[in-house]
Structure formats: structure tokens, C-alpha cells
Design an enzyme around this catalytic site. Structure first.
Site, mmCIF file in Angstrom:
data_model
loop_
_atom_site.group_PDB
_atom_site.id
_atom_site.type_symbol
_atom_site.label_atom_id
_atom_site.label_comp_id
_atom_site.label_asym_id
_atom_site.label_seq_id
_atom_site.Cartn_x
_atom_site.Cartn_y
_atom_site.Cartn_z
ATOM 1 N N ASP A 123 0.830 -1.208 0.000
ATOM 2 C CA ASP A 123 0.000 0.000 0.000
ATOM 3 C C ASP A 123 0.868 1.263 0.000
ATOM 4 O OD1 ASP A 123 -2.646 1.297 0.436
ATOM 5 O OD2 ASP A 123 -1.702 1.938 2.308
ATOM 6 N N GLU B 67 1.305 -0.514 -5.053
ATOM 7 C CA GLU B 67 0.248 0.485 -5.287
ATOM 8 C C GLU B 67 0.938 1.825 -5.550
ATOM 9 O OE1 GLU B 67 -3.294 3.206 -3.695
ATOM 10 O OE2 GLU B 67 -1.667 2.618 -2.375
HETATM 11 C C1 GLC Z 1 -3.971 3.564 -0.387
HETATM 12 C C2 GLC Z 1 -5.372 3.004 -0.299
HETATM 13 C C3 GLC Z 1 -6.310 4.063 0.199
HETATM 14 C C4 GLC Z 1 -5.825 4.564 1.541
HETATM 15 C C5 GLC Z 1 -4.343 4.999 1.492
HETATM 16 C C6 GLC Z 1 -3.765 5.203 2.850
HETATM 17 O O1 GLC Z 1 -3.864 4.564 -1.327
HETATM 18 O O2 GLC Z 1 -5.770 2.492 -1.548
HETATM 19 O O3 GLC Z 1 -7.622 3.584 0.282
HETATM 20 O O4 GLC Z 1 -6.600 5.659 1.940
HETATM 21 O O5 GLC Z 1 -3.547 4.025 0.857
HETATM 22 O O6 GLC Z 1 -3.392 3.987 3.440
#
Ligand code: GLC
Length: 616
Positions: free
Chosen positions: A263, A305
Site C-alpha cells: 500500500d 500500489e
Molecule cells: C492507499 C489506499 C487508500 C488509503 C491509502 C492510505 O492509497 O488504496 O484507500 O486511503 O492508501 O493507506
């Protein structure tokens, strides 16, 4: 196989040897701490020894078949466990439904312990080794992953490594003034330093959580909080943080997780006078993580991500010799797709697909239309500018379009984090609502509904044509609409992302067999696309892929070629019947959807229609 598994330590040693020198080099460069490195290596071995036999066998198989996830048989679905089936046991009971959806990769959205009233959808983890009580237990997770594996389903989970919840044990100790734990976060006893950071660090949630720091009144400190104030950024300059988070990662991998979604990975290293995004140390950390995975659990994949501008995304694949992530989200393509929906002009999308198609074929992208997050309008504004489209005004148009106000739109949805200063805003809604299914349903307009369903399927068909792994957002397979009930929940009301995080409507799902219903049409339409994708080898990731000039601004043409097989996809992004002015004279073609034989010359395509033409 058995003999090899019995020789377990030998296998570990050879994996360790393969990576040891580089891993040590990078670790020492970052931390210059050989005893912490030795501790790391000892722990890698412990995690390896604890890994169960089934997972070890799968590791060995996957090691020998590197490309196991790069074929045309992968189809993902992502969902929140409670929305989908109440809890983990519920998901296990629904595996037959997932099989019906032909899904063999499920992304279980964050399920680790989190304070219910300060969770950011589970992205504020208070215990990396405990499942949220309402969702089940670690035992349930073990049982779920084992049941998935029996059915050939891979399991993906989030590893939220940039921050912890303020309720995490470390944060609690840090609050009490324990220096050892304070050093795991970013604490400041003055306002100068935070103010200096703010000069160069952009904001993630400018409206719902402005700024990058939170003042802790009682303690008299600022703490760095890039996301929500209750999500405290971890300090990876501290080797204790790195080691402990790697142990958490391996602990979770040993629960039978196949895909670890890292993430918010671009954010994990902070440096004054920088944007604190994509710094080179982030790549060193991901590279180390990749090696650690290959030493302990080589069957797992890392999914980064990286929701960033295109040139920042691909470096997260690393290089051929020093790979980092196995997979990344195709985020720019996703945003450009919705831009194309609003403009009915495929030019920018064609350019974007050309860029992706020119990348090495080992780069595996996850393709998707919608996910749990908002759509940020990260487009190639340099190119749009040449067409006279300014960034701010174009974003305004896109948001107005999807709100349903402009451009003869039938979309429904809501803005996200509209920033009054920059005029920027992102967008939230489900695929079905953004395609006009919600509006057509309300006005009971049959013709509009038919068109909206066609639109929805065309978008999926186009998404399936791209190289990589298609991932469905749960509910999209039955055309689920926006859910406005989040406004009644004080913990969610301020975050419009919950509009597309509604509970799965199982009553509607009962209609999937009935081809006269909207749900049946979408489900069966998708089923057909999935069958085609899994049975035609031109959909493998390393096939040649290119865009085709159709001489109509609303029709996108995509070609794919692999081992003498060729397929042409034509996708009409407009509400008018159109002609693709193409002239492919290398043989007769058949439309894989209707079975109709066609010559791919001047092909007429109905409004929002598509063709999958295969050369005979
Ligand atoms: C990522 C997730 C999102 C979250 C962020 C903080 O971008 O997809 O939903 O708010 O991380 O952890």
C-alpha cells in the site's frame, strides 16, 4: 518433490546465498548495522522453517515456472470481506460464486485490526497479526487461504507499510514518551521542521485531512501523518522499523497469501526539502523486500500500489537484473479510459496504450475500471494542452460530466476531496452508475438501460483486451449502483469513497441466470468475455499488442498477435452508431461474441458496441 521438501534447509541456504551479497550491500548502505542485518537473516530462516509444507511445494513449483501469473487465465476480483459476505467464514462459503465468476485471484481488502471509528477503510492497522474481530481470526484466514488454494484461487492482501494506526502498540508507547518507539515515527517538538516539510510535500487528502502533520496536544509534539491524522507515518530510517515490518510481511505471507499489495509504497521514505514521494531509498526498500520474499517465500508476488504520474510508475518494476515489484496497477490507463468516456475521443487513450504496449512484456499490469478508491485525473496534460485543453478546466469538465451535468452525460457519482485552493477534485462512483445504469433505472427508460448495459460491457471488453491481469471490482459483475447510505454513518459520511463501497446485493445476484434482467445481461456478458480470454492464447501477457487507426475519433482499435493467431478489438466510445474505417486484408475474421463472419473492412459498430474479431 518430497525429497526436496525434506531437504528444506538446503533450499533455504541456496536461496539465501543467491541474494545474500546484494541484500547485505543494500542493507549496510541504508543502515550500516551488521548486527541488525544478522538478526534479519536469522529471522528469515525462522519464517522459512515455519512456512507450511503446501506453501513450500507451491514455492518450488512457482520458482520453476516464473511466468505462472503472466498467462491469459488470471482474473481478479477485489472486495471488502464484510461487504461481500459478512466475515471470512462467509467468504469461504461463497467460493462457489467466485468460481462462477471465473475469478482465480481475490483481493481481500484490509482485514487486520483497526479502530472502527478511525480506520480509513482498514488502512490504519493497529495490529499486523490480528484479524478484525467482526471478520474472524487468523485461523479463519488460514482456513480461507487453504480453501482458495484448493480451488486454484490466489489470495491478495494489503500490506500497509507506510503507517500504523495511532492505536498500534508502538504508537501508544511513543505517545507515552518512550524514545525507542518515538524513533519509529516522525516526532517534532517544534513547528519549524513540519513547516519546512509542508513547503515541498503535497497533500493526499486536502479536504478530509489537510496537511501532513498532526499536533498531539497532550504530548506537545507534532507527528507526521501524510494520510489521516490517525495514520502515523513509520520512519524507515530506523532499521528496527524495517526489520519488524519485514517480519510482519513474512508472518502474513505464511498465512497463505499469494499476492502482497504494498500500500502507498511511493511514500515510505521521507526527506526534508523533497516531495517525500518516490525517493531512491523507496526503491532500495522494495528491492530488499523482493529479495526477502524470494529467500523465504518465492511463491508470492509483490503488487505495488503506485498511484503516480506515468514516468514514476514503471521504475517500481526495477530492472531485469534487479526486479522490484512483480505487478503494478495500470492507473494512468484507467484514468485515461474515463477521460475517453467523457470526451468520446480515443486519441489520448491510444497514445497511452501505445506507451504501455512499448514496455517490456515482463511488466505485468493490473487492469481495472474501478477499485475502492477515487479516480484521480492524472492525465497527460502536456498532450491535452496541444488540443487546447487546460488542466484545470478539463478536470472541471470531467467532474461535471461524471456528476451528470455536462456533455450529455448519464453518469452519477460524487466528487472526492474537492480542493478549494487548487480547484482540483477527484471522482467516486461505481462503473454501472458512471455508465448510466443508475439513471436509466430511475427513469425506467428501457432503451437507455440497454445502451448503458452495452456501454458497461464494452468498457469491460476493452479492459480485458489489454495485456496483464484484469481485475473486477466486486459488484460490477452484476452492475451494482452507487450506495448513498454511507452518509448516515458518521464514521464514513465525510469520505465519499464509500459511495462505491456498498454491500454486495445478493438478492440482485440471484438474477444472474435471467438474461432479461440487467444483472443477468452484465453477468452473462462478462462470463462470455472471460471464457474467451481464458481460451484464446492471444491474451497471454507476452503477445504483441498495438493500437489500430480507425479514422473515427470515438472508435478504439486494438490488435493482438501470438503464435500466428491474431485478434482485433474495436470499441465504440460514443452514443452514435459509427464505422471503423479499417482495412485488414490478411484473411477472413469471425466475431468471437456473435460467431458472425466478417471482413474487417469499414466495420459498422453500434453505439457503445464492440467487436472481438479473430482471424480464421
Ligand atoms: C492507499 C489506499 C487508500 C488509503 C491509502 C492510505 O492509497 O488504496 O484507500 O486511503 O492508501 O493507506
Amino acid at each position: 518433490m518430497k525429497k526436496q521438501v525434506l531437504d528444506a534447509e538446503e533450499i533455504f541456504q541456496s536461496r539465501l546465498e543467491r541474494h545474500h551479497d546484494e541484500l547485505r550491500w543494500l542493507y549496510m548502505e541504508m543502515y550500516d548495522n551488521s548486527s541488525m542485518f544478522a538478526e534479519l537473516c536469522d529471522n528469515l530462516k525462522q519464517f522459512y522453517l515455519k512456512r507450511n509444507k503446501e506453501l513450500k511445494i507451491s514455492d518450488l513449483k512457482r520458482e520453476q515456472d516464473h511466468g505462472w501469473y503472466q498467462q491469459n487465465d488470471m482474473l481478479g476480483m477485489m472486495f471488502y470481506i464484510d461487504n461481500f459476505a459478512g466475515n471470512m467464514k462467509g467468504v469461504e462459503a461463497k467460493l462457489d460464486y467466485l468460481e462462477k465468476c471465473k475469478v482465480n485471484y481475490v483481493h481481500l481488502m484490509p482485514f487486520l485490526d483497526t479502530p472502527p471509528d478511525r480506520s480509513d477503510g482498514g488502512y490504519a492497522v493497529s495490529d499486523f497479526r490480528k484479524v478484525q474481530k467482526k471478520l474472524g481470526s487468523m485461523k479463519d484466514l488460514d482456513s480461507l487461504t487453504a480453501a482458495c488454494h484448493k480451488k486454484g484461487i490466489n489470495v491478495c492482501m494489503d500490506f500497509v507499510m507506510n503507517h500504523t494506526s495511532e492505536d498500534h502498540e508502538w504508537a501508544k508507547k511513543a505517545r507515552q514518551g518512550d524514545g525507542e518507539y518515538m524513533s519509529r515515527y516522525f516526532f517534532f517538538d517544534n513547528e519549524e521542521e513540519p513547516a519546512m516539510y509542508e513547503k515541498t510535500v503535497p497533500q493526499v487528502f486536502p479536504t478530509t485531512a489537510p496537511g501532513n502533520f498532526t499536533w498531539l496536544e497532550e504530548e506537545g509534539y507534532y507527528v507526521m501523518t501524510t494520510f489521516y491524522p490517525y495514520q502515523w507515518d513509520l520512519n524507515y530510517k530506523n532499521p528496527r522499523v524495517f526489520n519488524e515490518m519485514m517480519y510482519n510481511f513474512l508472518y502474513l505471507a505464511n498465512r497463505g497469501i499469494d499476492i502482497i499489495r504494498i500500500d502507498a509504497v511511493p511514500y515510505i521514505w521521507k526527506e526534508l526539502n523533497t516531495s517525500c514521494r518516490n525517493l531512491k531509498q523507496v526503491h532500495t526498500i522494495v528491492r530488499m523486500m523482493r529479495m526477502i520474499g524470494e529467500i523465504v517465500c518465492p511463491g508470492i508476488l509483490l503488487l505495488g500500489e503506485v498511484v503516480m504520474e506515468p514516468e514514476k510508475v514503471t521504475p517500481y518494476f526495477g530492472t531485469v537484473e534487479k526486479p522490484e515489484c512483480h505487478m503494478l496497477y495500470n492507473v494512468t490507463t484507467m484514468a485515461t479510459t474515463w477521460h475517453t468516456v467523457a470526451t468520446r475521443d480515443v486519441k489520448l487513450l491510444k497514445k497511452q496504450l501505445d506507451i504501455v504496449n512499448s514496455l517490456p512484456k515482463e511488466y505485468i499490469f493490473l487492469n481495472y475500471l474501478r477499485c475502492h478508491d477515487d479516480i484521480g485525473w492524472g492525465l497527460d496534460y502536456g498532450t491535452l494542452m496541444l488540443e487546447g485543453m487546460g488542466e484545470r478546466s478539463h478536470k472541471q469538465y470531467l467532474n461535471d460530466y461524471f456528476l451528470g451535468f455536462a456533455g450529455e452525460s448519464n453518469s452519477r457519482g460524487e466528487l472526492y476531496n474537492a480542493d478549494p485552493v487548487t480547484g482540483d477534485a477527484r471522482f467516486c462512483g461505481t462503473t454501472a452508475s458512471m455508465c448510466g445504469i443508475e439513471k436509466a433505472g430511475e427513469s425506467k427508460d428501457k432503451e437507455a438501460m440497454e445502451r448503458a448495459v452495452r456501454f458497461d460491457l464494452m468498457l469491460h471488453a476493452y479492459m480485458f483486451m489489454q495485456s496483464g491481469i484484469p481485475v473486477l471490482y466486486s459488484g460490477d459483475e452484476i452492475g451494482q449502483l452507487n450506495d448513498y447510505t454511507y452518509k448516515d454513518d458518521p464514521n464514513k459520511a465525510a469520505d465519499s469513497r464509500y459511495i462505491h463501497r456498498g454491500a454486495m446485493n445478493w438478492k440482485l445476484a440471484e438474477k444472474i441466470k435471467d438474461a432479461d434482467t440487467t444483472e443477468g445481461k452484465i453477468f452473462q456478458g462478462l462470463s462470455r468475455l472471460e471464457e474467451i480470454r481464458k481460451s484464446e492464447k492471444v491474451f497471454v501477457s507476452n503477445a504483441d499488442a498495438w493500437t489500430i487507426e480507425t479514422w473515427d475519433q470515438s472508435i478504439l482499435g486494438i490488435g493482438r498477435y501470438f503464435e500466428d493467431e491474431k485478434i482485433i478489438g474495436l470499441f465504440n466510445f460514443s452514443e452514435y452508431d459509427k464505422t471503423a474505417w479499417i482495412n485488414e486484408t490478411d484473411g477472413g475474421y469471425v466475431d468471437l461474441i456473435s460467431g458472425e463472419e466478417l471482413r474487417p473492412v469499414d466495420v459498422k459498430i453500434p453505439a457503445y458496441g464492440f467487436y472481438y474479431l479473430k482471424r480464421k
